[in-house]
Design an enzyme around this catalytic site. Structure first.
Site, PDB file in Angstrom:
ATOM      1  NE  ARG A  22      -3.646  -2.470   0.414  1.00 23.72           N
ATOM      2  CZ  ARG A  22      -3.355  -3.590  -0.271  1.00 23.72           C
ATOM      3  NH1 ARG A  22      -2.408  -3.614  -1.176  1.00 23.72           N
ATOM      4  NH2 ARG A  22      -4.055  -4.677  -0.067  1.00 23.72           N
ATOM      5  CB  SER A  42     -10.348  -0.398   3.947  1.00 21.31           C
ATOM      6  OG  SER A  42     -10.882  -1.552   3.378  1.00 21.31           O
ATOM      7  CD  GLU A  97      -6.698   1.827   2.421  1.00 20.16           C
ATOM      8  OE1 GLU A  97      -6.353   0.800   3.001  1.00 20.16           O
ATOM      9  OE2 GLU A  97      -7.404   1.836   1.417  1.00 20.16           O
TER      10      GLU A  97
HETATM   11  P1  NAP Z   1      -9.903  -9.703   3.897  1.00 23.44           P
HETATM   12  O1  NAP Z   1     -10.077 -10.439   2.605  1.00 23.44           O
HETATM   13  O2  NAP Z   1     -10.805  -9.966   5.038  1.00 23.44           O
HETATM   14  O3  NAP Z   1      -8.419  -9.830   4.382  1.00 23.44           O
HETATM   15  C1  NAP Z   1      -7.998  -9.159   5.560  1.00 23.44           C
HETATM   16  C2  NAP Z   1      -6.492  -9.184   5.626  1.00 23.44           C
HETATM   17  O4  NAP Z   1      -6.055 -10.541   5.559  1.00 23.44           O
HETATM   18  C3  NAP Z   1      -5.792  -8.460   4.492  1.00 23.44           C
HETATM   19  O5  NAP Z   1      -4.663  -7.843   5.032  1.00 23.44           O
HETATM   20  C4  NAP Z   1      -5.379  -9.556   3.552  1.00 23.44           C
HETATM   21  O6  NAP Z   1      -4.133  -9.287   2.944  1.00 23.44           O
HETATM   22  C5  NAP Z   1      -5.143 -10.701   4.491  1.00 23.44           C
HETATM   23  N1  NAP Z   1      -5.381 -11.972   3.790  1.00 23.44           N
HETATM   24  C6  NAP Z   1      -6.570 -12.610   3.636  1.00 23.44           C
HETATM   25  N2  NAP Z   1      -6.386 -13.760   2.970  1.00 23.44           N
HETATM   26  C7  NAP Z   1      -5.066 -13.838   2.680  1.00 23.44           C
HETATM   27  C8  NAP Z   1      -4.254 -14.791   2.003  1.00 23.44           C
HETATM   28  N3  NAP Z   1      -4.775 -15.903   1.493  1.00 23.44           N
HETATM   29  N4  NAP Z   1      -2.941 -14.527   1.879  1.00 23.44           N
HETATM   30  C9  NAP Z   1      -2.401 -13.418   2.397  1.00 23.44           C
HETATM   31  N5  NAP Z   1      -3.107 -12.474   3.051  1.00 23.44           N
HETATM   32  C10 NAP Z   1      -4.423 -12.694   3.204  1.00 23.44           C
HETATM   33  O7  NAP Z   1      -9.839  -8.154   3.627  1.00 23.44           O
HETATM   34  P2  NAP Z   1     -10.923  -7.046   3.331  1.00 23.44           P
HETATM   35  O8  NAP Z   1     -10.649  -5.939   4.237  1.00 23.44           O
HETATM   36  O9  NAP Z   1     -12.318  -7.591   3.210  1.00 23.44           O
HETATM   37  O10 NAP Z   1     -10.438  -6.622   1.872  1.00 23.44           O
HETATM   38  C11 NAP Z   1     -10.534  -7.494   0.781  1.00 23.44           C
HETATM   39  C12 NAP Z   1      -9.323  -7.279  -0.088  1.00 23.44           C
HETATM   40  O11 NAP Z   1      -9.308  -5.929  -0.577  1.00 23.44           O
HETATM   41  C13 NAP Z   1      -8.009  -7.495   0.656  1.00 23.44           C
HETATM   42  O12 NAP Z   1      -7.106  -8.112  -0.215  1.00 23.44           O
HETATM   43  C14 NAP Z   1      -7.601  -6.087   1.001  1.00 23.44           C
HETATM   44  O13 NAP Z   1      -6.225  -5.901   1.190  1.00 23.44           O
HETATM   45  C15 NAP Z   1      -8.092  -5.357  -0.230  1.00 23.44           C
HETATM   46  N6  NAP Z   1      -8.227  -3.911  -0.023  1.00 23.44           N
HETATM   47  C16 NAP Z   1      -7.305  -3.095  -0.601  1.00 23.44           C
HETATM   48  C17 NAP Z   1      -7.360  -1.736  -0.435  1.00 23.44           C
HETATM   49  C18 NAP Z   1      -6.325  -0.879  -1.062  1.00 23.44           C
HETATM   50  O14 NAP Z   1      -5.577  -1.326  -1.905  1.00 23.44           O
HETATM   51  N7  NAP Z   1      -6.247   0.345  -0.691  1.00 23.44           N
HETATM   52  C19 NAP Z   1      -8.372  -1.189   0.332  1.00 23.44           C
HETATM   53  C20 NAP Z   1      -9.300  -2.040   0.898  1.00 23.44           C
HETATM   54  C21 NAP Z   1      -9.222  -3.414   0.732  1.00 23.44           C
HETATM   55  P3  NAP Z   1      -3.964  -8.294   1.689  1.00 23.44           P
HETATM   56  O15 NAP Z   1      -4.245  -6.921   2.224  1.00 23.44           O
HETATM   57  O16 NAP Z   1      -2.535  -8.465   1.318  1.00 23.44           O
HETATM   58  O17 NAP Z   1      -4.888  -8.747   0.653  1.00 23.44           O
END
Ligand code: NAP
Length: 343
Positions: A164, A238, A334
């Site tokens: 990020r 988020s 964020e």
């Molecule tokens: P989520 O899917 O509930 O995941 C929560 C956290 O767990 C995130 O940090 C995600 O890593 C990690 N995670 C889950 N499964 C994983 C795996 N198989 N391997 C490695 N890490 C894992 O998250 P959420 O909040 O509902 O968001 C869904 C996705 O959207 C996530 O990938 C999240 O990072 C992404 N997102 C990105 C942004 C952004 O780029 N600004 C904003 C909001 C949400 P990762 O963060 O590495 O995926």
């Protein structure tokens, strides 16, 4: 192109908060950009460029400068020996671009489906979701350098991407205005392993060899089920980063919380911020001003009726304090807060 005065910023931020911008202009081309830069220089104004306003919070005293709404469009696909390079205008709606690449059978950004905002915002925080990050496909980008007053082509390695993070939201913040991004995508299927929620969707739909369209459909289904639509309910997606902590910190937390969800992240450990907020008793927590953590995803702060950014500051600080009290982990915001005299 018209440069307007005293414009309400709440209409340009999906959190629907913020005071007035001294000046605001909508740009459609690099020529428009040069015109507004010249205008701002003549008046010694700071510039803030916005796409969809989905990752920005304005303060109640507004912005004493020029807000530029970027609508620079372009979507060109060039075929190359080992794949396809897609050139995208920074003001294109990101999800529309994802849909187009998926329609062409290309893989690389389909897990970034439904991420709000414009294409130009994606390299800034190295947007990522469900295992794909923009750093994995970005070849280079074109940007105007406000420091040297020249156009620059910045290669992937010079963006210094991390989780990020890039130079655009750290060491070189406010220096470059991105006008185009170039991504390298391939005509193949996305590769395993998939995130648990994605794999569950494929299992449920009996999909063995998912195509880019299947992955996009999975991500749309997962996101739509737990994220509020900012057109209906004000929010900035988020609100906190998922914290990455040291292995030592993690080991001491597991003594008290053996079931803490976690993922290895290089030599550290990533913890879902949503879990921390929920465990701190703050899921679907509402404050009197009309702010709340969203019931289906507590990582999202929604704005039912708040009018002041000061209320948001108090609400977010309460969440940060309670999570810190319980876990000794400091959540970081964020979306970017833009102050009156930033830039
Ligand atoms: P989520 O899917 O509930 O995941 C929560 C956290 O767990 C995130 O940090 C995600 O890593 C990690 N995670 C889950 N499964 C994983 C795996 N198989 N391997 C490695 N890490 C894992 O998250 P959420 O909040 O509902 O968001 C869904 C996705 O959207 C996530 O990938 C999240 O990072 C992404 N997102 C990105 C942004 C952004 O780029 N600004 C904003 C909001 C949400 P990762 O963060 O590495 O995926």
């Amino acid at each position: 192109m018209k440069i307007q005065e005293n414009i309400a910023l709440k209409d340009f931020s999906t959190m629907r908060l913020g005071g007035l911008a001294d000046y605001l202009a909508v740009i459609n081309s690099e020529e428009d950009l040069l015109t507004v830069i010249q205008f701002a220089r003549q008046k010694s104004l700071p510039i803030k460029v916005l796409g969809g306003g989905s990752n920005v919070i304005f303060t109640d005293d507004g912005f004493a400068g020029l807000v530029v709404i970027n609508q620079i469009k372009r979507f060109e696909v060039e075929s190359e020996e080992n794949g396809y390079v897609v050139e995208i205008g920074s003001g294109e709606i990101w999800d529309t671009c994802v849909a187009k690449t998926v329609g062409l059978g290309l893989t690389g950004i389909e897990a970034l489906s439904l991420i709000p905002g414009t294409a130009g915002g994606t390299p800034v925080q190295n947007v990522g979701a469900y295992g794909q990050e923009i750093k994995d496909t970005l070849v280079n980008l074109r940007a105007y350098d406000l420091q040297s007053n020249t156009w620059a082509t910045i290669n992937n390695s010079n963006c210094k991407f991390a989780y990020r993070k890039s130079i655009f939201n750290s060491s070189q913040r406010n220096r470059y205005i991105i006008t185009k991004i170039r991504l390298k995508l391939s005509k193949s299927n996305p590769r395993k392993p998939f995130y648990k929620s994605v794999q569950e969707y494929f299992d449920e739909h009996r999909i063995d060899t998912p195509t880019p369209t299947d992955l996009r459909n999975a991500v749309i289904a997962i996101r739509s089920a737990k994220l509020p639509d900012p057109k209906i309910l004000a929010n900035s997606g988020s609100f906190f980063h998922n914290p990455v902590i040291t292995r030592q910190q993690f080991d001491s937390l597991t003594v008290k919380y053996p079931d803490i969800p976690h993922y290895t992240h290089e030599d550290k450990v990533k913890i879902p911020a949503a879990w921390l907020i929920e465990q701190a008793g703050l899921k679907n927590c509402q404050d009197p001003s009309g702010l709340a953590t969203y019931d289906k995803q507590p990582l999202v702060i929604v704005n039912y009726s708040a009018r002041s950014e000061n209320d948001l500051t108090n609400f977010k600080n309460m969440i940060i304090d309670k999570v810190f009290e319980k876990f000794k982990i400091k959540l970081e915001q964020e979306p970017e807060t833009v102050h009156k005299t930033d830039g």
